[in-house]
Design a protein around this motif. Structure first.
Motif, PDB file in Angstrom:
ATOM      1  N   LEU A   1      16.262  27.576  35.186  1.00 46.69           N
ATOM      2  CA  LEU A   1      15.443  27.970  35.310  1.00 46.69           C
ATOM      3  C   LEU A   1      14.671  26.326  34.306  1.00 46.69           C
ATOM      4  O   LEU A   1      13.839  26.431  34.821  1.00 46.69           O
ATOM      5  N   GLU A   2      15.962  25.779  33.491  1.00 45.56           N
ATOM      6  CA  GLU A   2      15.045  25.084  32.756  1.00 45.56           C
ATOM      7  C   GLU A   2      14.325  23.369  33.773  1.00 45.56           C
ATOM      8  O   GLU A   2      13.506  22.787  33.583  1.00 45.56           O
ATOM      9  N   GLU A   3      15.325  23.288  34.443  1.00 51.64           N
ATOM     10  CA  GLU A   3      15.763  22.231  35.306  1.00 51.64           C
ATOM     11  C   GLU A   3      14.662  22.567  37.262  1.00 51.64           C
ATOM     12  O   GLU A   3      14.056  21.302  37.687  1.00 51.64           O
ATOM     13  N   ARG A   4      14.917  23.605  37.313  1.00 45.81           N
ATOM     14  CA  ARG A   4      14.239  23.945  38.560  1.00 45.81           C
ATOM     15  C   ARG A   4      12.557  24.775  37.987  1.00 45.81           C
ATOM     16  O   ARG A   4      12.570  25.502  37.355  1.00 45.81           O
TER      17      ARG A   4
END
Lengths: 337, 261, 288
Positions: free
Chosen positions: C284-287
């Motif tokens: 979730l953090e990067e996308r």
């Protein structure tokens, strides 16, 4: 000021909160106050070709405008959509090559190659960037930084489109006058077009995606679609700039994918004021001529604008435009004592 | 008995090696107000996220009106009428409150349905947005809807979250802790709002820590513990259950906690 | 056999290049885009000490590593500390510093073919029927030793553990009394030393040219992205993957494609699995 006047002003403020911008119509003074800076910018840009002597510096005007278009597209993507694209060179190169190919292989005149390059190039760039749209922050920045390098290496390695020599013998604009007014005109159209776009309600969706993409998704809006639209707008602008560049130099080559085109617009945006849209243009008006002055010193100009960039990031991260705006707004309440 | 509007069938979710949900099944019927309670980390928010498509369940299926919505994109699910609020409120802080609502009104669903009270057509989006805000408790004819979201107090932000859902004319609203962080009086004014939504025929799933208010509005309650469903039933059944007391309230007497909750 | 030997050598040199970048990012979350510049400047500083001042080779190497460390720390202390946490500004600022260093060097007259460093040991030997000169061998051995040493250092020493703690959770580390700025500064210093070490090991094999600063930057980004930003072991394995891929393409397709391979690796990794092969960041953090 009498109580009456103060009271009127208070009411005005309330209206201003609700309908920002409309209140200007209430008096000629306020109207001129608001339009003056815009007028100066437009008139100044339009008058530039007359004010500046010499072929060489007139050429610089066109280059300034192309960089400004690029910086504008960076500013729009980064500060209104939240996609920090370090791939200005990708847009310029794609547009440049498309214009070059259309002109030299299919002998289409510049009148058509430039809009075609903008639209086709925009589509190509969007297609390339489409799979990385879900990426965030650093990842998106790195991948967009890699694309121009990749394209340059691919052209070099496969030796296509003239390989390292590039495509030569491309038609130029019919005259220097047409060239300059075309790029200046495009710059102004893009500037006010984007300003209008981001303030409409639909343009708010872009800002909303930047602020908080999860909430936009939860509202049933397909954010990829909107991001792709924004990338298309920005890359079409960049590609148009690239196409103009190709026709100005009558040549398109690998150096159009050079990092210069990625870094200078960013530097201009940081200096001019991020998120102001006009700022990047002012930044370009300062940076590009100065770096032209330093052209004799070779790579010193890169050192120079990189240093300015670092300096501005550290000490004046809001940029000239925000500073100027604040100063200008102080005039509004200027009364004689 | 009618078909369930929303159905979770044996849904599990793993985060790395941690099992956040262990085969939870759940039926929500039209017009329900279903409460989901459970201690922290029991997987409540994971349920919301998997229903609304923000995470994909590791196994199991989720149906909305007998259509499989497992693993669909969040905006697709919202487009079908399943909306949610966020536990950590997510307004667009830089925009005025009413413009926060203009954005969801651009969604395809709002365009089809015309917003909360809309009859299939959408008028001026800004007017519609202000109407919705006034209906949900922003003072009529005040400047509050025009204030920037970052300056609004929590109570209004929670309402703004609900308003965002309503602007899609949803069939289900999943509220992730709408009461948390509110003062007693603010909660007291939220409860009738929830009841009014229920009267409108909107199915509501509420995830809550504020048991007293939840039991007041909910007609069914599910208790989660460590990602598993402990019990499901009417509020009084749940309150009486021994297992629940054990898991949720520890050894204390339930009445005692209820008075302080 | 040739592929195996040269693949290994190439991989180790890639790992050396990438290690500094991975280390800085792993600890301080700063994508240090001046990495290539630090690499090159170390080469030139060594050259200056050795050829201009006439110090012994070993001493000039050690001195230039020290200079690099100081440079890295100064960079953090005076510039990067102010943009800490703003990822994009970090990239732009560090890249601009890199540009200043590299183009400054170029302007200062450091260009052309005259800048070379002597190899550590002349001569060559046969490994499995492939001639390998001693320097490449030494480079590979030192490289492997350095990487293992670093691993031991971060897992078994106090500073190493502090650095690791910070890499995992900066706020928690702050609460435990670990000075995060000091640690980030140390990390930058270490990163610079690693860049310098890579330079002194690799540069004797060819000329010192400013352009290779950009190449090194791209290579190290490639290694780190494929391995997963912030994961050191990942970077190590990724170096082997890219290293062999490069040798294979240059043997079977053509040496033009080495760079294409590296960039393609970055692009594909970011599109398919942005956390890299060994990345541990949450999806979730990067996308979005």
């Amino acid at each position: 000021m009498s109580t009456q006047k103060l009271r009127k002003e208070r009411i005005d403020r309330g209206i201003k909160v609700r309908s920002d911008g409309l209140y200007a119509l209430m008096s000629w003074r306020e109207l001129s106050y608001l339009t003056l800076p815009r007028f100066i910018l437009i008139a100044g840009l339009l008058a530039l070709p007359f004010l500046i002597p010499g072929m060489y510096w007139q050429r610089v005007i066109s280059i300034v405008c192309i960089y400004a278009i690029l910086a504008l597209s960076f500013d729009f993507l980064a500060h209104y959509v939240g996609l920090v694209s370090l791939g200005g060179a990708f847009f310029i190169g794609t547009g440049g090559y498309i214009a070059g190919i259309l002109n030299s292989y299919f002998s289409i005149p510049p009148v058509f190659t430039i809009p075609l390059a903008a639209i086709l190039g925009g589509a190509v760039c969007t297609l390339f960037i489409l799979p990385c749209l879900p990426l965030k922050g650093v990842y998106f920045a790195i991948i967009t930084l890699m694309y121009p390098l990749f394209m340059a290496r691919v052209i070099e390695a496969f030796d296509i489109f003239g390989g390292t020599d590039g495509i030569v013998g491309i038609d130029s604009f019919s005259s220097a006058f047409v060239e300059q007014y075309f790029v200046i005109g495009m710059l102004l159209i893009f500037l006010f077009g984007i300003r209008r776009l981001v303030t409409t309600d639909r343009g708010l969706i872009f800002t909303a995606i930047m602020d908080n993409d999860q909430a936009v998704k939860a509202s049933g809006i397909n954010i990829t679609q909107y991001k792709a639209l924004a990338v298309f707008i920005a890359s079409a602008m960049g590609c148009l700039g690239g196409a103009c560049l190709t026709h100005i130099y009558m040549w398109s080559g690998i150096s159009q994918f050079a990092l210069d085109f990625s870094i200078l617009p960013i530097a201009a945006t940081v200096i001019g004021g991020a998120g102001t849209l006009v700022g990047p243009i002012i930044g370009c008006l300062i940076l590009v001529p100065v770096s032209e002055f330093l052209r004799d010193f070779g790579t010193l100009r890169i050192v120079f604008y990189a240093s300015i960039l670092v300096g501005f990031i550290l000490f004046r991260s809001d940029g000239i435009m925000v500073f100027g705006q604040r100063k200008y707004e102080q005039f509004e309440r200027w009364t004689k004592i | 008995m009618t078909d369930p509007i929303l159905r979770m069938d044996n849904v599990s979710k793993m985060f790395g090696g941690v099992r956040a949900l262990k085969g939870v099944s759940l039926d929500v019927f039209p017009g329900d107000v279903l409460g989901i309670i459970g201690p922290n980390g029991s997987g409540k928010t994971t349920i919301v996220n998997s229903i609304t498509g923000f995470i994909k369940p590791t196994s199991g299926k989720i149906y909305f009106k007998n259509k499989n919505i497992t693993g669909k994109k969040p905006h697709k699910i919202a487009d079908m009428g399943v909306t949610r609020t966020f536990q950590i409120m997510r307004p667009y802080y830089s925009l005025p409150a009413y413009k926060n609502l203009v954005i969801p009104l651009f969604s395809p669903r709002a365009r089809r349905t015309g917003g909360w009270r809309g009859g299939g057509s959408l008028g001026n989006r800004q007017t519609v947005a202000i109407d919705i805000l006034e209906e949900i408790g922003f003072e009529r004819d005040s400047y509050i809807p025009f204030k920037t979201a970052s300056t609004l107090p929590t109570g209004y932000l929670k309402r703004l979250e609900l308003a965002r859902c309503l602007s899609l004319k949803p069939e289900i609203i999943i509220c992730d802790e709408v009461f948390s962080g509110l003062s007693m009086s603010e909660i007291a004014s939220m409860v009738p709002l929830i009841e009014r939504l229920q009267d409108d025929g909107i199915t509501i799933v509420m995830i809550e820590h504020r048991l007293r208010e939840l039991f007041q509005v909910a007609n069914r309650v599910m208790v989660l513990n460590f990602g598993e469903k402990l019990i499901e039933g009417t509020p009084s059944e749940v309150m009486a259950d021994e297992q629940v007391k054990e898991a949720y309230f520890g050894s204390e007497k339930v009445e005692e906690v209820m008075t302080y909750a | 056999m040739e592929i195996l030997v040269y693949g290994t050598i190439n991989s180790v040199s890639l790992a050396l290049m990438g290690l500094g970048f991975a280390m800085v990012y792993g600890i301080s979350r700063i994508p240090n885009f001046a990495h290539g510049a630090l690499y090159i400047i170390c080469g030139f500083v060594t050259w200056t000490f050795f050829h201009k001042i006439g110090l012994p080779y070993s001493i000039s190497i050690i001195l230039s590593l020290g200079v690099n460390a100081i440079l890295g720390m100064l960079m953090y202390r005076f510039i990067l500390i102010r943009v800490r946490g703003m990822n994009i500004s970090e990239i732009i600022a560090s890249y601009a510093i890199g540009l200043i260093i590299l183009e400054g060097l170029r302007f200062g007259g450091f260009r052309g073919m005259t800048y070379t460093l002597p190899v550590f040991m002349e001569g060559s030997m046969m490994i499995g029927g492939v001639p390998v000169d001693y320097h490449r061998l030494i480079m590979t051995i030192i490289g492997v030793l350095l990487i293992t040493g670093l691993w031991v250092f971060t897992h078994y020493t106090k500073i190493g553990l502090a650095l690791q703690g910070m890499a995992q959770d900066e706020q928690a580390a702050l609460m435990l009394g670990i000075d995060s700025d000091l640690m980030a500064m140390l990390a930058m210093g270490f990163g610079a030393v690693l860049a310098g070490a890579a330079a002194t090991l690799i540069l004797p094999l060819g000329n010192i040219v400013v352009e290779s600063g950009y190449h090194v930057l791209i290579m190290s980004i490639a290694v780190c992205i494929v391995g997963g930003l912030g994961s050191w072991m990942g970077a190590f394995f990724a170096a082997f993957i890219i290293g062999y891929a490069q040798i294979l393409t240059s043997v079977f397709i053509g040496s033009h494609f080495q760079m294409v391979v590296a960039i393609l690796a970055i692009i594909l990794t970011l599109i398919l699995k942005p956390s890299g092969l060994f990345g541990q960041q949450k999806e979730l953090e990067e996308r979005v």
